[in-house]
Design an enzyme around this catalytic site. Sequence first.
Site: not given
Ligand code: CA2
Length: 153
Positions: A14, A26, A77, A80, A83, A110, A114
């Site tokens: 994502n 983000y 990075n 998800a 986790h 969060r 997470r």
């Molecule tokens: O904070 C981060 O960089 C995460 O790795 C982002 C992941 C999340 O599952 C981790 O817990 C923390 C999610 C990435 C999703 O990215 C998006 C970007 C724009 C809109 C929606 C999702």
Amino acid sequence: MTPLHPILVLNGPNLQLLGMRKPEVYGSRSLADIEERLRKLAGELGVAVECLQSNHEGDLVDWIGTAPGRFAAILLNPGAYTHTSVAIRDAIEAVGLPAVEVHISNIHAREEFRHRSLIAPVCLGQICGMGTLGYELALRALAAHLRQNQAQG
Ligand code: CA2
């Protein structure tokens, strides 16, 4: 400065949506923008980067597994998968390359699911909560680590 192998930059599921949705969490930079800034910074630091993104766990495992001999370090990075993925953790541990985990958001502030990273324990370190600047901080840390190791022979 002796050339080093490039640093592999991996983004997980994502993260191709960066800049398009959820800017309050983000930020507003796209993944292409982040990668462009990393390439520029890498040039200043005397290293190179190769940037890849996938929504599929197996792709990330394959790229990590084929990194030795081609890449000096890994900046990731895992999204998800941070986790949940024993497979990504095992791959990082198996290849033994220095790795830094980055999260744009502060995963500790969060939801509870997470808070735990399966991957951070097999990394040099983790940077989270610093927005997309975290990628640049991680690249600086890895470049400094590689130069220090190079100097020590
Ligand atoms: O904070 C981060 O960089 C995460 O790795 C982002 C992941 C999340 O599952 C981790 O817990 C923390 C999610 C990435 C999703 O990215 C998006 C970007 C724009 C809109 C929606 C999702």
